[in-house]
Design a protein around this motif. Structure first.
Motif, PDB file in Angstrom:
ATOM      1  N   MET A   1      18.997  61.481  92.458  1.00  0.00           N
ATOM      2  CA  MET A   1      17.868  61.161  91.917  1.00  0.00           C
ATOM      3  C   MET A   1      16.704  61.312  92.471  1.00  0.00           C
ATOM      4  N   THR A   2      16.892  62.755  92.325  1.00  0.00           N
ATOM      5  CA  THR A   2      15.337  64.080  92.892  1.00  0.00           C
ATOM      6  C   THR A   2      15.895  65.052  92.852  1.00  0.00           C
ATOM      7  N   PHE A   3      13.861  64.972  92.030  1.00  0.00           N
ATOM      8  CA  PHE A   3      14.592  66.791  91.617  1.00  0.00           C
ATOM      9  C   PHE A   3      13.516  67.583  92.784  1.00  0.00           C
ATOM     10  N   SER A   4      13.301  68.905  93.427  1.00  0.00           N
ATOM     11  CA  SER A   4      12.694  69.612  94.315  1.00  0.00           C
ATOM     12  C   SER A   4      13.191  70.921  94.707  1.00  0.00           C
ATOM     13  N   ILE A   5      11.534  72.012  95.278  1.00  0.00           N
ATOM     14  CA  ILE A   5      11.303  72.723  95.650  1.00  0.00           C
ATOM     15  C   ILE A   5      11.440  73.302  96.629  1.00  0.00           C
ATOM     16  N   VAL A   6      12.180  73.892  97.509  1.00  0.00           N
ATOM     17  CA  VAL A   6      12.203  74.473  99.194  1.00  0.00           C
ATOM     18  C   VAL A   6      11.222  76.040  98.733  1.00  0.00           C
ATOM     19  N   ALA A   7      10.582  75.665  99.809  1.00  0.00           N
ATOM     20  CA  ALA A   7       9.800  77.769  99.316  1.00  0.00           C
ATOM     21  C   ALA A   7       9.077  78.021 100.182  1.00  0.00           C
ATOM     22  N   ARG A   8       9.213  79.668 100.557  1.00  0.00           N
ATOM     23  CA  ARG A   8       8.080  80.370 101.156  1.00  0.00           C
ATOM     24  C   ARG A   8       7.041  80.830 100.385  1.00  0.00           C
ATOM     25  N   SER A   9       5.841  81.381 101.563  1.00  0.00           N
ATOM     26  CA  SER A   9       4.344  82.235 100.288  1.00  0.00           C
ATOM     27  C   SER A   9       5.300  83.257 100.185  1.00  0.00           C
ATOM     28  N   ALA A  10       5.062  83.801  99.743  1.00  0.00           N
ATOM     29  CA  ALA A  10       4.662  85.692  99.230  1.00  0.00           C
ATOM     30  C   ALA A  10       4.275  86.448 100.333  1.00  0.00           C
ATOM     31  N   ALA A  18       8.243  70.803  97.637  1.00  0.00           N
ATOM     32  CA  ALA A  18       7.774  69.154  96.644  1.00  0.00           C
ATOM     33  C   ALA A  18       9.012  68.678  96.185  1.00  0.00           C
ATOM     34  N   VAL A  19       8.554  67.600  95.891  1.00  0.00           N
ATOM     35  CA  VAL A  19       9.884  66.703  95.358  1.00  0.00           C
ATOM     36  C   VAL A  19       9.449  65.351  94.425  1.00  0.00           C
ATOM     37  N   ALA A  20      10.190  64.924  93.533  1.00  0.00           N
ATOM     38  CA  ALA A  20       9.484  64.334  93.435  1.00  0.00           C
ATOM     39  C   ALA A  20      10.835  62.746  92.828  1.00  0.00           C
ATOM     40  N   ARG A 144       0.932  76.040  94.234  1.00  0.00           N
ATOM     41  CA  ARG A 144       2.877  76.909  93.345  1.00  0.00           C
ATOM     42  C   ARG A 144       3.804  75.542  93.001  1.00  0.00           C
ATOM     43  N   LEU A 145       3.886  74.859  94.258  1.00  0.00           N
ATOM     44  CA  LEU A 145       4.863  74.243  94.317  1.00  0.00           C
ATOM     45  C   LEU A 145       5.404  72.970  93.443  1.00  0.00           C
ATOM     46  N   LEU A 146       3.455  72.231  93.553  1.00  0.00           N
ATOM     47  CA  LEU A 146       3.042  71.190  92.550  1.00  0.00           C
ATOM     48  C   LEU A 146       3.352  71.485  91.329  1.00  0.00           C
ATOM     49  N   ALA A 147       2.866  72.880  90.897  1.00  0.00           N
ATOM     50  CA  ALA A 147       2.991  73.180  89.460  1.00  0.00           C
ATOM     51  C   ALA A 147       4.505  73.227  88.850  1.00  0.00           C
ATOM     52  N   ALA A 148       5.738  73.776  90.116  1.00  0.00           N
ATOM     53  CA  ALA A 148       7.042  73.789  89.822  1.00  0.00           C
ATOM     54  C   ALA A 148       7.659  72.568  89.535  1.00  0.00           C
ATOM     55  N   LEU A 149       6.707  71.232  90.013  1.00  0.00           N
ATOM     56  CA  LEU A 149       6.913  70.006  90.310  1.00  0.00           C
ATOM     57  C   LEU A 149       6.970  69.181  88.690  1.00  0.00           C
ATOM     58  N   ALA A 150       5.099  69.785  88.684  1.00  0.00           N
ATOM     59  CA  ALA A 150       5.548  69.397  87.011  1.00  0.00           C
ATOM     60  C   ALA A 150       6.495  69.363  86.178  1.00  0.00           C
ATOM     61  N   ALA A 151       6.405  71.241  86.241  1.00  0.00           N
ATOM     62  CA  ALA A 151       7.105  70.929  84.904  1.00  0.00           C
ATOM     63  C   ALA A 151       8.493  71.052  84.772  1.00  0.00           C
ATOM     64  N   GLY A 152       8.940  71.197  85.913  1.00  0.00           N
ATOM     65  CA  GLY A 152      10.215  70.117  85.991  1.00  0.00           C
ATOM     66  C   GLY A 152       9.598  68.455  85.430  1.00  0.00           C
ATOM     67  N   ALA A 166       5.827  64.001  96.769  1.00  0.00           N
ATOM     68  CA  ALA A 166       5.405  64.392  98.360  1.00  0.00           C
ATOM     69  C   ALA A 166       5.187  65.646  98.198  1.00  0.00           C
ATOM     70  N   VAL A 167       4.582  66.169  98.773  1.00  0.00           N
ATOM     71  CA  VAL A 167       4.438  67.815  98.989  1.00  0.00           C
ATOM     72  C   VAL A 167       4.436  67.814 100.526  1.00  0.00           C
ATOM     73  N   LEU A 168       4.651  69.129 100.923  1.00  0.00           N
ATOM     74  CA  LEU A 168       4.863  69.445 102.670  1.00  0.00           C
ATOM     75  C   LEU A 168       4.619  70.179 102.589  1.00  0.00           C
ATOM     76  N   VAL A 169       3.653  71.174 103.361  1.00  0.00           N
ATOM     77  CA  VAL A 169       3.537  72.887 103.506  1.00  0.00           C
ATOM     78  C   VAL A 169       3.431  72.926 105.076  1.00  0.00           C
ATOM     79  N   VAL A 170       3.854  73.627 105.730  1.00  0.00           N
ATOM     80  CA  VAL A 170       4.181  74.500 107.539  1.00  0.00           C
ATOM     81  C   VAL A 170       3.426  76.005 107.109  1.00  0.00           C
TER      82      VAL A 170
END
Length: 271
Positions: A1-10, A18-20, A144-152, A166-170
Motif C-alpha cells: 500500500m506504499t512506495f518509498s525510496i531509502v537512500a544515502r547522499s553521494a 521518502a514515502v507516499a 533528490r528523494l522527493l524527485a524520485a517520489l514524484a516520478a513514481g 513524508a520525507v525524513l533526512v538525517v
C-alpha cells in the motif's frame, strides 16, 4: 500500500527516506533513520519494530543485507512484509514478501533501495530509479528523494489513490540549532495531493529550519545594522533580533548580528 525510496547522499553524510501511500499518516509508520548509521522503510503489513531493530543491527556494524536477514529470520510474518534498508556505507537491501499484494517489488543499487506494493505496476519503481539516477548528486538529499517520489507518483503510484506522504533526512548536527541530526522531518498526513504539498513544506523547511551556508551570509556593517534596527522599530519590535525571533528566522541571522542571510535581507527590504 506504499512506495518509498531509502537512500544515502553521494557525499556519504546524509541518509533518508521518502514515502507516499493511500494510507493515513504514512510518515508515522514507515521511515526511520539515524545519522552515521543508516535508514529504513518498513511497509506493506508493516512491522514497525523493524525500525529500531534494523538501526540497532546497523549500529552494531551489520551491513544492510545482514540487518535485513536478521529481521526476516526473527519474524514469522515476513511473507507479508516489505522493507528497504541502506547502511552507513551506502550498501542497500530490499525485501518483498511473497504475500504482499500486487503489484509489489523493488529495485536496489549503490546507495538506494526503492520498493512498493499495491502499485499500478513495475513502472512506478522504474520511474523512481530513473529519477534518482538522473538527479544531481550535489543536490540536497531531501530534494533528490522527493524527485524520485514524484516520478513514481506520476508513473501511477499507489493503485488505490493518494492520501499521505513524508520525507525524513538525517545528517550529523543538522537539526534545529545543531541539537540533533534531523535535517528534514516533514509529513502530509491526509491530503488530495500529498507530494506537491510536501514539496511546498520542504521550501518552508529550507527557509525556517535550515542553517545558512557561508555563501548565503551577508556581513552586517554599521550602516546595514542601522537599516535593520530602523526596520524593526517600524514593525513594532524592540530591536532587530526581537523581530527575528518573532518571525522564526533565528537559524538565518547571527546571534551577535555579525551576518544576515541574503533571503532574510531580501524579505526585510521587500517589506
Amino acid at each position: 500500500m506504499t512506495f518509498s525510496i531509502v537512500a544515502r547522499s553521494a557525499d556519504g553524510e546524509s541518509w533518508g527516506v521518502a514515502v507516499a501511500s493511500k494510507f493515513l499518516a504514512v510518515g508515522s509508520a514507515v521511515p526511520a533513520a539515524v545519522a552515521g548509521v543508516g535508514a529504513i522503510a518498513t511497509q506493506a503489513h508493516a512491522n514497525v519494530a523493524y525500525k529500531g531493530l534494523a538501526l540497532a543491527h546497523l549500529d552494531d556494524g551489520a551491513t544492510a543485507s545482514v540487518a535485513l536477514q536478521r529481521l526476516l529470520e526473527e519474524d514469522e510474518g515476513r511473507d507479508h512484509r516489505q522493507v528497504g534498508i541502506v547502511d552507513v556505507e551506502g550498501g542497500a537491501a530490499s525485501h518483498t514478501g511473497a504475500s504482499c499484494l500486487e503489484w509489489a517489488g523493488s529495485l536496489t543499487g549503490e546507495g538506494y533501495a526503492i520498493q512498493g506494493n499495491i502499485l499500478t505496476g513495475s513502472e512506478v519503481v522504474e520511474a523512481m530509479e530513473a529519477a534518482w539516477l538522473r538527479s544531481d548528486p550535489e543536490e540536497p538529499l531531501a530534494r533528490r528523494l522527493l524527485a524520485a517520489l514524484a516520478a513514481g507518483d506520476e508513473a501511477g503510484g499507489d493503485s488505490r489513490g493518494r492520501q499521505s506522504a513524508a520525507v525524513l533526512v538525517v545528517r550529523e548536527g543538522a537539526g534545529y540549532d545543531g541539537g540533533d541530526d534531523i535535517a528534514v522531518d516533514l509529513r502530509v498526513d491526509d491530503h488530495a495531493a500529498p507530494i506537491p504539498e510536501l514539496l511546498r513544506l520542504l521550501d518552508l523547511n529550507d527557509l525556517y529550519l535550515t542553517a545558512s551556508t557561508e555563501e548565503e551570509k551577508v556581513r552586517i556593517t554599521p550602516e546595514l545594522e542601522a537599516e535593520l534596527e530602523a526596520f524593526a522599530m517600524d514593525q513594532g519590535a524592540r530591536d532587530f533580533l526581537s523581530w527575528v525571533g518573532s518571525e522564526n528566522y533565528e537559524m538565518r541571522v547571527a546571534d551577535d548580528l555579525s551576518w544576515i542571510d541574503e533571503k532574510i535581507l531580501a524579505i526585510v527590504r521587500a517589506s
